[in-house]
Design a protein around this motif. Structure first.
Motif, PDB file in Angstrom:
ATOM      1  N   ASP A 178       0.239   1.372   6.299  1.00  0.00           N
ATOM      2  CA  ASP A 178       0.958   1.730   7.524  1.00  0.00           C
ATOM      3  C   ASP A 178       2.462   1.511   7.394  1.00  0.00           C
ATOM      4  O   ASP A 178       3.247   2.257   7.961  1.00  0.00           O
ATOM      5  N   TYR A 179       2.869   0.469   6.687  1.00  0.00           N
ATOM      6  CA  TYR A 179       4.287   0.168   6.496  1.00  0.00           C
ATOM      7  C   TYR A 179       4.466  -0.549   5.161  1.00  0.00           C
ATOM      8  O   TYR A 179       3.481  -0.999   4.571  1.00  0.00           O
TER       9      TYR A 179
ATOM     10  N   TRP B 165       2.657   4.400   2.968  1.00  0.00           N
ATOM     11  CA  TRP B 165       3.358   3.696   1.888  1.00  0.00           C
ATOM     12  C   TRP B 165       2.415   3.317   0.770  1.00  0.00           C
ATOM     13  O   TRP B 165       1.297   2.879   1.007  1.00  0.00           O
TER      14      TRP B 165
END
Length: 122
Positions: free
Chosen positions: A80-81, A119
């Motif tokens: 997600d990040y 990512w």
């Protein structure tokens, strides 16, 4: 990679490197121009107009394709990040092609062919 279009010789060669004919010669000539034209894909045929059009299309497509990278390691998690503790959006398979959108520290922002964006840890 180069693509040669044209006729092939009537004689059969035991190796592709020994083959001749218009298609083989065109392929070799197109291959010789790849480095000087700074492209990874070209076509050469008996028609100069066709070649110019197709090579323009290839150059446009290569803008995106040159940024695709195969996932070389084991299956990887699409995060997600950019943090190893981030939630997993999807799992990417070995060899799956992605479009690299950017980099941040030890991560790459990628978009899959299915449209998922997330990512990857490097």
């Amino acid at each position: 990679m180069s693509i040669g279009l044209g006729t092939k010789a009537k004689t059969v060669a035991s190796k592709v490197t020994e083959a001749n004919g218009e298609a083989y010669i065109n392929s070799g000539e197109a291959f010789d121009t790849l480095k000087s034209d700074k492209v990874n894909l070209a076509v050469k045929s008996p028609s100069l107009v066709f070649d110019e059009d197709m090579n323009l299309y290839f150059k446009l497509a290569l803008i995106a394709m040159d940024n695709w990278s195969p996932i070389a390691a084991d299956n990887q998690s699409l995060l997600d990040y950019p943090n190893p503790l981030a939630g997993v959006k999807a799992t990417l398979n070995i060899g799956q092609t992605v479009n690299v959108l950017g980099n941040f520290e030890e991560f790459q922002l990628v978009k899959t062919m299915d449209g998922d964006v997330g990512w990857l840890a490097l």
